[in-house]
Design a protein around this motif. Structure first.
Motif, PDB file in Angstrom:
ATOM      1  N   ASP A   1       0.859  -1.161   0.046  1.00  0.00           N
ATOM      2  CA  ASP A   1      -0.103   0.125  -0.038  1.00  0.00           C
ATOM      3  C   ASP A   1       1.016   1.172  -0.071  1.00  0.00           C
ATOM      4  O   ASP A   1       0.151   2.328  -0.378  1.00  0.00           O
ATOM      5  CB  ASP A   1      -0.932  -0.058   1.027  1.00  0.00           C
ATOM      6  CG  ASP A   1      -2.050  -1.076   1.098  1.00  0.00           C
ATOM      7  OD1 ASP A   1      -2.602  -1.263  -0.293  1.00  0.00           O
ATOM      8  OD2 ASP A   1      -2.282  -1.937   2.091  1.00  0.00           O
ATOM      9  N   THR A   2       1.970   1.099   0.346  1.00  0.00           N
ATOM     10  CA  THR A   2       3.065   2.369   0.429  1.00  0.00           C
ATOM     11  C   THR A   2       4.387   1.980  -0.141  1.00  0.00           C
ATOM     12  O   THR A   2       4.818   0.654  -0.206  1.00  0.00           O
ATOM     13  CB  THR A   2       3.286   2.785   1.818  1.00  0.00           C
ATOM     14  OG1 THR A   2       3.821   1.882   2.685  1.00  0.00           O
ATOM     15  CG2 THR A   2       2.238   3.159   2.424  1.00  0.00           C
ATOM     16  N   ASP A   3       5.055   2.831  -0.727  1.00  0.00           N
ATOM     17  CA  ASP A   3       6.366   2.611  -1.479  1.00  0.00           C
ATOM     18  C   ASP A   3       7.399   2.228  -0.200  1.00  0.00           C
ATOM     19  O   ASP A   3       8.061   1.053  -0.518  1.00  0.00           O
ATOM     20  CB  ASP A   3       6.834   3.851  -1.986  1.00  0.00           C
ATOM     21  CG  ASP A   3       6.341   4.151  -3.368  1.00  0.00           C
ATOM     22  OD1 ASP A   3       5.953   3.111  -4.079  1.00  0.00           O
ATOM     23  OD2 ASP A   3       6.530   5.209  -3.987  1.00  0.00           O
ATOM     24  N   GLU A   4       7.288   2.799   0.950  1.00  0.00           N
ATOM     25  CA  GLU A   4       8.165   2.293   2.025  1.00  0.00           C
ATOM     26  C   GLU A   4       8.044   0.871   2.442  1.00  0.00           C
ATOM     27  O   GLU A   4       8.995   0.163   2.646  1.00  0.00           O
ATOM     28  CB  GLU A   4       7.809   3.161   3.228  1.00  0.00           C
ATOM     29  CG  GLU A   4       8.280   4.681   3.217  1.00  0.00           C
ATOM     30  CD  GLU A   4       7.110   5.363   2.071  1.00  0.00           C
ATOM     31  OE1 GLU A   4       7.573   6.536   1.694  1.00  0.00           O
ATOM     32  OE2 GLU A   4       6.217   4.922   1.977  1.00  0.00           O
ATOM     33  N   GLU A   5       6.558   0.428   2.420  1.00  0.00           N
ATOM     34  CA  GLU A   5       6.440  -1.013   2.835  1.00  0.00           C
ATOM     35  C   GLU A   5       6.897  -2.010   1.894  1.00  0.00           C
ATOM     36  O   GLU A   5       7.439  -3.026   2.206  1.00  0.00           O
ATOM     37  CB  GLU A   5       4.823  -1.118   3.175  1.00  0.00           C
ATOM     38  CG  GLU A   5       4.374  -2.619   3.627  1.00  0.00           C
ATOM     39  CD  GLU A   5       5.206  -3.252   4.629  1.00  0.00           C
ATOM     40  OE1 GLU A   5       4.938  -4.336   5.014  1.00  0.00           O
ATOM     41  OE2 GLU A   5       5.875  -2.542   5.540  1.00  0.00           O
TER      42      GLU A   5
ATOM     43  N   ASN B   1       4.162   1.137  -4.553  1.00  0.00           N
ATOM     44  CA  ASN B   1       2.562   1.185  -4.312  1.00  0.00           C
ATOM     45  C   ASN B   1       1.808   1.029  -5.625  1.00  0.00           C
ATOM     46  O   ASN B   1       2.535   0.822  -6.534  1.00  0.00           O
ATOM     47  CB  ASN B   1       2.268   2.485  -3.418  1.00  0.00           C
ATOM     48  CG  ASN B   1       2.543   3.607  -4.447  1.00  0.00           C
ATOM     49  OD1 ASN B   1       2.350   3.734  -5.697  1.00  0.00           O
ATOM     50  ND2 ASN B   1       2.860   5.024  -3.858  1.00  0.00           N
TER      51      ASN B   1
END
Length: 338
Positions: free
Chosen positions: A235-239, A294
């Motif tokens: 859901d996020t680039d970081e994850e 994401n």
């Protein structure tokens, strides 16, 4: 060759390549349960096919008895195509493969694919254990392929017949990471799947050769290319980048000659990897072989990949440690299909 119920992304079907990864802290039985669960979700989400890859002597990969797992997955699903991505033909007698896949096709008619490669899928010691000789190499692949295809023809006068197998119309694909299979599949008029998920450097030359040399056949009138791509979506680039550290560890361990199960992600890769390893990882995660991000990032990069390659189909591999995270990654991609 395309599942009628499959959905499409930008006009082309998407498929899944699975290795039945064995996670650190888990076991082979759980990896098979995860593969079945993923295939069932993939069928519901509209993916076209679910392929399993043949590998041997790898502690983190359970898909060594490929035809057995294909039958297990096909028996737990109803419409999705199931096949090999691929069977490494030099490891096997062509008659055995004809019988195995003839059996699968008889059990699950119209749903079985036979993707073939010529690499050993292992190291030399394991190749010897499989073949009982090292005289057999990828150089004999065209002859082995011809023998295999002959077994699928109905010939009651043949001294050796594949039963089950003969008379069955099982789609045969050639897989490759260089120009060898591109040339051979073009010459025989067969569909071609290129391993761009780990050999992106040779992608465009192989595609150009395949399209330029393609000869129409009874099997295929026009070229058909399916390209491999790694996708790690969240859901996020970081994850997504955190999840990708499991795949990065697997990649680096292969380069180091280190064996082991598939490892969980690390929260701070800057303290985990050396500067040299970070450079290798940056190359690994470069487009087009791998897409990490994401939903918006993944959609943009997928679209660019299709536009650049004119692929007829993509097959996605997602090396993600946690099963629920892997399901979510494929669900994000599925949401882009119509």
């Amino acid at each position: 060759m395309i599942n009628p119920s499959a959905k499409k992304f930008n006009g082309i079907p998407l498929s899944i390549l699975d290795l039945a990864l064995i996670n650190e802290g888990s076991d082979v039985g759980q990896s098979f349960k995860n593969s079945v669960d993923l295939a069932q979700h993939a069928e519901k989400w509209g993916f076209n096919r679910f392929w399993l890859a043949e590998h041997h002597n790898m502690q983190g990969v359970a898909s060594s008895a490929t035809s057995v797992i294909i039958g297990h997955v096909a028996g737990a699903t109803e419409t999705i195509r199931v096949g090999s991505g691929g069977v490494m033909l030099p490891n096997h007698a062509p008659l055995v493969i004809a019988e195995q896949f003839g059996t699968l096709e008889a059990m699950y008619p119209g749903r079985i694919d036979l993707g073939l490669g010529r690499a050993p899928g292992s190291d030399q010691a394991t190749a010897y254990a499989l073949r009982r000789t090292l005289h057999s190499s990828g150089n004999e692949f065209p002859e082995q392929l011809a023998e295999l295809r002959q077994y699928f023809k109905y010939d009651p006068s043949a001294r050796v017949r594949a039963i089950p197998g003969e008379g069955q119309d099982i789609p045969i694909w050639l897989l490759g990471s260089s120009d060898f299979s591109a040339r051979l599949s073009a010459d025989l008029g067969l569909p071609f799947s290129f391993a761009s998920h780990f050999a992106p450097t040779y992608l465009m030359p192989a595609l150009q050769l395949y399209h330029r040399l393609f000869r129409p056949s009874k099997t295929l009138q026009e070229p058909y290319v399916m390209l491999g791509v790694n996708i790690i979506a969240a859901d996020t680039d970081e994850e997504a980048h955190r999840l990708a550290t499991s795949y990065q560890q697997q990649f680096l361990n292969i380069r180091r000659g280190v064996t082991g199960k598939f490892k969980p992600p690390v929260d701070d890769p800057d303290t985990f990897f050396s500067e040299f390893e970070k450079t290798a990882i940056d190359e690994l995660l470069e487009w087009p072989s791998t897409i990490v991000g994401n939903p918006e990032t993944v959609k943009q990069k997928l679209d660019e990949f299709i536009q650049a390659t004119k692929a007829n189909e993509l097959i996605i591999s997602s090396g993600i440690y946690d099963h629920e995270d892997r399901l979510r990654s494929y669900e994000i991609v599925a949401d882009m299909m119509k």
